[in-house]
Design an enzyme around this catalytic site. Structure first.
Site, PDB file in Angstrom:
ATOM      1  N   GLU A 280       0.790  -1.038  -0.083  1.00 43.48           N
ATOM      2  CA  GLU A 280       0.017   0.060  -0.130  1.00 43.48           C
ATOM      3  C   GLU A 280       0.860   1.091   0.045  1.00 43.48           C
ATOM      4  O   GLU A 280       0.508   2.299  -0.786  1.00 43.48           O
ATOM      5  CB  GLU A 280      -1.014  -0.062   1.377  1.00 43.48           C
ATOM      6  CG  GLU A 280      -1.964  -1.148   1.269  1.00 43.48           C
ATOM      7  CD  GLU A 280      -2.631  -1.239   0.109  1.00 43.48           C
ATOM      8  OE1 GLU A 280      -3.025  -0.167  -0.784  1.00 43.48           O
ATOM      9  OE2 GLU A 280      -3.221  -2.256  -0.222  1.00 43.48           O
ATOM     10  N   ASP A 361       3.417  -4.419  -5.826  1.00 41.64           N
ATOM     11  CA  ASP A 361       3.820  -5.808  -5.340  1.00 41.64           C
ATOM     12  C   ASP A 361       5.428  -5.739  -5.331  1.00 41.64           C
ATOM     13  O   ASP A 361       6.067  -6.016  -4.481  1.00 41.64           O
ATOM     14  CB  ASP A 361       3.520  -6.720  -6.267  1.00 41.64           C
ATOM     15  CG  ASP A 361       1.883  -7.222  -5.882  1.00 41.64           C
ATOM     16  OD1 ASP A 361       1.409  -6.624  -4.783  1.00 41.64           O
ATOM     17  OD2 ASP A 361       1.351  -7.890  -6.612  1.00 41.64           O
TER      18      ASP A 361
END
Length: 421
Positions: A280, A361
């Site tokens: 995030e 990611d």
């Protein structure tokens, strides 16, 4: 050049600008190909046969209802927007209050929103039954109904106020209303990005600061190392509604905070929680929210300009039972056109989103240097959220906003094979 043609040109120019931003800002290749080629994607994502079968059964039970709900909502919107039925509802909704154009817009939007939701409510209830059956939902039916109607109320209120301004502009500036409305729509997108975490999120969840301890200290330190310090780490009472696992970063500047579902704290070890938060934080580090806001603003401007072109068609207006864009009876047609625009743009938005999520990611792996925790976290998320690790390609193309669990694990294996700095 006619006003209608100007609107079309503006829509095309803004659409081209949006395409350029998408092309330049989307991370099409988030990770280089390692020597020897990419890691083969395991369609099971390393999950047990029982977990894969359960996820596939859940998806098989839910997908048809989701698709029927989408098509039914579109059909109802078309019926109301492309016939005079919607115009009659708008006038009838305002009749008890004198039938003025302001009340026609405000109450007409509310009536149409409630009608549309009632039509698809049985399918939504079926979806909730499926989520209960598979242990994904923990909501009582009272809380479910409350969530449904709070969502309808918020959407209807925002839509009604926005369309009230649009119709007012069309009445005051019949030739250029779309330009003013487009600028306003773009401004609303920007404002919404800043205000959503402060005004809307608290309507559905309660938030408490994460208790002082090692995990809180580690997450705050992770944000500092990322160059994106946060003001707080909050815990959402998500378990009132779901057993799903999730975390996110919301807000800007002084409102930026890490939010963890309480289910995450209960069921994941600290290294996996740090991996989720690092993902995030990757969105923050690469300004994904700001880029998304820019794309949304350009898309809103292009969409409203396209509405200016379409609502200059006398034939289309007559079909809807309206005289002009300033006639409140145009509201059902406007809602239908907005629905179609949203539907058409969905696969494009999701294609961009999948690449952006893949870059986040990679950022998480670069930040934590722990591919094992990342892989375990992805498997736990897929298992707990009942995500199909290898959904049908067409479904993933249209609806998939994230790479599949199988794709994410293969990417993590690629990362481990590269000599990343």
């Amino acid at each position: 050049m006619t006003a209608r043609r100007v609107a079309l040109v503006a829509a095309v120019v803004l659409g081209i600008a949006l395409a350029v931003v998408i092309a330049v800002r989307t991370p099409w290749v988030p990770l280089p190909e390692p020597a020897g080629g990419h890691t083969a994607v395991d369609p099971t994502a390393g999950l047990s046969a029982d977990r894969v079968a359960r996820a596939e059964a859940f998806a098989a039970a839910l997908r048809p209802a989701s698709l029927v709900s989408l098509l039914l909502g579109l059909a109802v919107s078309a019926l109301l927007g492309l016939t005079r039925a919607g115009a009659r509802i708008v006038r009838a909704a305002a009749a008890p209050l004198g039938g003025g154009w302001v009340w026609q817009v405000l109450l007409g939007v509310v009536a149409l929103a409630v009608l549309g939701r009632l039509v698809t409510l049985p399918l939504s209830a079926y979806g909730e039954v499926v989520r209960h059956r598979y242990g994904l939902s923990t909501r009582s039916w009272g809380l479910w109904l409350r969530d449904v109607w709070v969502s309808v109320a918020i959407d209807a209120a925002l839509t009604a106020l926005s369309l009230l301004v649009l119709v007012w502009l069309a009445r005051r500036a019949p030739r250029t209303w779309w330009a003013w409305a487009g600028a306003g729509a773009a401004a609303l997108v920007v404002a919404g990005s800043f205000l959503w975490p402060v005004l809307v999120e608290p309507a559905f969840n309660r938030f408490e600061p994460l208790a002082a301890g090692q995990l809180r200290a580690d997450l705050l330190q992770l944000a500092e190392e990322n160059g994106t310090p946060v003001q707080d780490v909050l815990v959402s009472d998500a378990s009132r509604r779901t057993t799903a696992l999730n975390a996110y970063v919301s807000g800007f500047g002084s409102t930026r905070r890490v939010v963890l579902y309480d289910t995450v704290l209960d069921r994941l070890p600290d290294d996996q929680i740090e991996s989720i938060v690092a993902h995030e934080l990757g969105h923050v580090a690469t300004d994904d929210v700001l880029t998304g806001t820019l794309m949304g603003a350009l898309g809103a401007g292009a969409g409203v300009a396209a509405l200016g072109w379409l609502l200059s068609s006398p034939r289309l207006l007559r079909r809807a039972g309206a005289d002009s864009a300033g006639d409140p009876r145009v509201i059902p047609l406007l809602l239908f056109l907005m629905t179609v625009g949203t539907l058409v743009s969905t696969p494009v938005q999701n294609a961009v989103s999948r690449h952006v999520e893949a870059r986040a990611d990679v950022h998480a792996l670069d930040l934590t240097r722990d591919p094992d925790a990342f892989a375990a976290m992805q498997q736990d998320l897929a298992g707990s959220n009942l995500s199909d690790p290898d959904p049908p390609a067409a479904w993933q193309w249209f609806f998939g906003s994230h790479p599949t669990a199988a794709q994410r694990l293969a990417m993590a294996a690629d990362w481990a094979r590269l000599d990343r700095p």
